[in-house]
Design a protein around this motif. Structure first.
Motif, PDB file in Angstrom:
ATOM      1  N   SER A   1      36.459  35.916  46.156  1.00  0.00           N
ATOM      2  CA  SER A   1      35.819  34.763  45.527  1.00  0.00           C
ATOM      3  C   SER A   1      34.654  35.206  44.636  1.00  0.00           C
ATOM      4  O   SER A   1      34.482  34.714  43.525  1.00  0.00           O
ATOM      5  CB  SER A   1      35.332  33.805  46.621  1.00  0.00           C
ATOM      6  N   GLN A   2      33.880  36.167  45.119  1.00  0.00           N
ATOM      7  CA  GLN A   2      32.761  36.683  44.330  1.00  0.00           C
ATOM      8  C   GLN A   2      33.263  37.406  43.086  1.00  0.00           C
ATOM      9  O   GLN A   2      32.652  37.339  42.015  1.00  0.00           O
ATOM     10  CB  GLN A   2      31.902  37.618  45.190  1.00  0.00           C
ATOM     11  N   MET A   3      34.393  38.065  43.204  1.00  0.00           N
ATOM     12  CA  MET A   3      35.008  38.735  42.056  1.00  0.00           C
ATOM     13  C   MET A   3      35.372  37.707  40.983  1.00  0.00           C
ATOM     14  O   MET A   3      35.129  37.918  39.794  1.00  0.00           O
ATOM     15  CB  MET A   3      36.256  39.473  42.549  1.00  0.00           C
ATOM     16  N   MET A   4      35.936  36.574  41.406  1.00  0.00           N
ATOM     17  CA  MET A   4      36.293  35.510  40.461  1.00  0.00           C
ATOM     18  C   MET A   4      35.046  35.030  39.714  1.00  0.00           C
ATOM     19  O   MET A   4      35.075  34.858  38.493  1.00  0.00           O
ATOM     20  CB  MET A   4      36.923  34.328  41.193  1.00  0.00           C
ATOM     21  N   GLU A   5      33.966  34.809  40.445  1.00  0.00           N
ATOM     22  CA  GLU A   5      32.709  34.342  39.830  1.00  0.00           C
ATOM     23  C   GLU A   5      32.197  35.377  38.834  1.00  0.00           C
ATOM     24  O   GLU A   5      31.724  35.020  37.750  1.00  0.00           O
ATOM     25  CB  GLU A   5      31.654  34.055  40.898  1.00  0.00           C
ATOM     26  N   LYS A   6      32.303  36.633  39.187  1.00  0.00           N
ATOM     27  CA  LYS A   6      31.859  37.704  38.280  1.00  0.00           C
ATOM     28  C   LYS A   6      32.681  37.679  36.993  1.00  0.00           C
ATOM     29  O   LYS A   6      32.125  37.751  35.894  1.00  0.00           O
ATOM     30  CB  LYS A   6      32.012  39.053  38.988  1.00  0.00           C
ATOM     31  N   TYR A   7      33.998  37.560  37.117  1.00  0.00           N
ATOM     32  CA  TYR A   7      34.849  37.542  35.932  1.00  0.00           C
ATOM     33  C   TYR A   7      34.557  36.329  35.056  1.00  0.00           C
ATOM     34  O   TYR A   7      34.613  36.411  33.838  1.00  0.00           O
ATOM     35  CB  TYR A   7      36.334  37.583  36.308  1.00  0.00           C
ATOM     36  N   LYS A   8      34.246  35.188  35.684  1.00  0.00           N
ATOM     37  CA  LYS A   8      33.919  33.979  34.916  1.00  0.00           C
ATOM     38  C   LYS A   8      32.652  34.161  34.088  1.00  0.00           C
ATOM     39  O   LYS A   8      32.492  33.530  33.066  1.00  0.00           O
ATOM     40  CB  LYS A   8      33.738  32.773  35.846  1.00  0.00           C
ATOM     41  N   SER A   9      31.740  35.017  34.570  1.00  0.00           N
ATOM     42  CA  SER A   9      30.468  35.208  33.867  1.00  0.00           C
ATOM     43  C   SER A   9      30.566  36.296  32.791  1.00  0.00           C
ATOM     44  O   SER A   9      29.673  36.441  31.976  1.00  0.00           O
ATOM     45  CB  SER A   9      29.354  35.552  34.856  1.00  0.00           C
ATOM     46  N   GLU A  10      31.644  37.057  32.799  1.00  0.00           N
ATOM     47  CA  GLU A  10      31.825  38.121  31.814  1.00  0.00           C
ATOM     48  C   GLU A  10      32.540  37.580  30.581  1.00  0.00           C
ATOM     49  O   GLU A  10      33.081  36.477  30.585  1.00  0.00           O
ATOM     50  CB  GLU A  10      32.659  39.256  32.413  1.00  0.00           C
ATOM     51  N   GLU A  11      32.581  38.397  29.554  1.00  0.00           N
ATOM     52  CA  GLU A  11      33.318  38.036  28.354  1.00  0.00           C
ATOM     53  C   GLU A  11      34.790  37.869  28.696  1.00  0.00           C
ATOM     54  O   GLU A  11      35.343  38.649  29.475  1.00  0.00           O
ATOM     55  CB  GLU A  11      33.140  39.143  27.315  1.00  0.00           C
ATOM     56  N   LYS A  12      35.425  36.853  28.128  1.00  0.00           N
ATOM     57  CA  LYS A  12      36.844  36.605  28.382  1.00  0.00           C
ATOM     58  C   LYS A  12      37.675  37.790  27.894  1.00  0.00           C
ATOM     59  O   LYS A  12      37.412  38.361  26.851  1.00  0.00           O
ATOM     60  CB  LYS A  12      37.277  35.336  27.652  1.00  0.00           C
ATOM     61  N   GLN A  13      38.651  38.169  28.691  1.00  0.00           N
ATOM     62  CA  GLN A  13      39.522  39.298  28.354  1.00  0.00           C
ATOM     63  C   GLN A  13      40.814  38.790  27.706  1.00  0.00           C
ATOM     64  O   GLN A  13      41.191  37.635  27.866  1.00  0.00           O
ATOM     65  CB  GLN A  13      39.869  40.085  29.622  1.00  0.00           C
ATOM     66  N   ASN A  14      41.481  39.675  26.992  1.00  0.00           N
ATOM     67  CA  ASN A  14      42.755  39.344  26.386  1.00  0.00           C
ATOM     68  C   ASN A  14      43.729  40.466  26.734  1.00  0.00           C
ATOM     69  O   ASN A  14      43.567  41.579  26.247  1.00  0.00           O
ATOM     70  CB  ASN A  14      42.615  39.207  24.876  1.00  0.00           C
ATOM     71  N   PRO A  15      44.718  40.221  27.581  1.00  0.00           N
ATOM     72  CA  PRO A  15      45.084  38.921  28.174  1.00  0.00           C
ATOM     73  C   PRO A  15      44.075  38.487  29.237  1.00  0.00           C
ATOM     74  O   PRO A  15      43.359  39.324  29.787  1.00  0.00           O
ATOM     75  CB  PRO A  15      46.453  39.186  28.796  1.00  0.00           C
ATOM     76  N   PRO A  16      44.028  37.180  29.509  1.00  0.00           N
ATOM     77  CA  PRO A  16      43.081  36.667  30.509  1.00  0.00           C
ATOM     78  C   PRO A  16      43.311  37.292  31.888  1.00  0.00           C
ATOM     79  O   PRO A  16      44.448  37.564  32.280  1.00  0.00           O
ATOM     80  CB  PRO A  16      43.372  35.165  30.556  1.00  0.00           C
ATOM     81  N   ARG A  17      42.236  37.512  32.620  1.00  0.00           N
ATOM     82  CA  ARG A  17      42.303  38.069  33.972  1.00  0.00           C
ATOM     83  C   ARG A  17      43.013  37.105  34.914  1.00  0.00           C
ATOM     84  O   ARG A  17      42.854  35.888  34.800  1.00  0.00           O
ATOM     85  CB  ARG A  17      40.907  38.299  34.523  1.00  0.00           C
ATOM     86  N   LYS A  18      43.737  37.665  35.878  1.00  0.00           N
ATOM     87  CA  LYS A  18      44.397  36.883  36.932  1.00  0.00           C
ATOM     88  C   LYS A  18      44.260  37.645  38.236  1.00  0.00           C
ATOM     89  O   LYS A  18      44.194  38.876  38.236  1.00  0.00           O
ATOM     90  CB  LYS A  18      45.887  36.678  36.629  1.00  0.00           C
ATOM     91  N   ILE A  19      44.250  36.890  39.331  1.00  0.00           N
ATOM     92  CA  ILE A  19      44.244  37.489  40.665  1.00  0.00           C
ATOM     93  C   ILE A  19      45.395  36.866  41.447  1.00  0.00           C
ATOM     94  O   ILE A  19      45.501  35.642  41.537  1.00  0.00           O
ATOM     95  CB  ILE A  19      42.911  37.258  41.392  1.00  0.00           C
ATOM     96  N   PHE A  20      46.236  37.723  42.002  1.00  0.00           N
ATOM     97  CA  PHE A  20      47.376  37.294  42.806  1.00  0.00           C
ATOM     98  C   PHE A  20      47.203  37.807  44.226  1.00  0.00           C
ATOM     99  O   PHE A  20      46.590  38.856  44.440  1.00  0.00           O
ATOM    100  CB  PHE A  20      48.682  37.895  42.264  1.00  0.00           C
TER     101      PHE A  20
END
Length: 105
Positions: A21-40
């Motif tokens: 969950s903390q990883m998701m929050e970190k990614y949301k605060s970073e610059e958007k990646q292309n392709p967008p980040r995903k967690i499975f």
């Protein structure tokens, strides 16, 4: 000791490790990646694991256990084959669930 879990807004999977969950929050605060980040999440070798897509070309993807210990990089990198530590991941994984994806435009 088992790490705390947190509730998520995904009806398919109600509880995930706090560190994911903390990883998701970190990614949301970073610059958007292309392709967008995903967690499975997957079942792999009878355990729940978390697969994080690579931020971009030629980067490794990451595979974590349910305590956020990095198990290895199953794919990506210059060869596209990861670090070689998890050669059976693609064939042996099951129960794929999308936990999170960056939907920012």
């Amino acid at each position: 000791p088992k790490e705390e879990t947190t509730e998520v807004q995904n009806p398919m999977l109600q509880r995930i490790p706090l560190c994911i969950s903390q990883m998701m929050e970190k990614y949301k605060s970073e610059e958007k990646q292309n392709p967008p980040r995903k967690i499975f999440s997957y079942t792999y070798r009878d355990k729940t694991v978390y697969y994080v897509t690579a931020p971009c070309c030629d980067f490794y993807s990451d595979l974590y256990d349910d305590n956020c210990k990095l198990l290895g990089h199953p794919d990506g990198g210059l060869t596209g084959k990861g670090d070689g530590k998890l050669p059976d991941f693609e064939k042996a994984r099951s129960n794929e669930k999308l936990i999170w994806e960056d939907k920012r435009k």
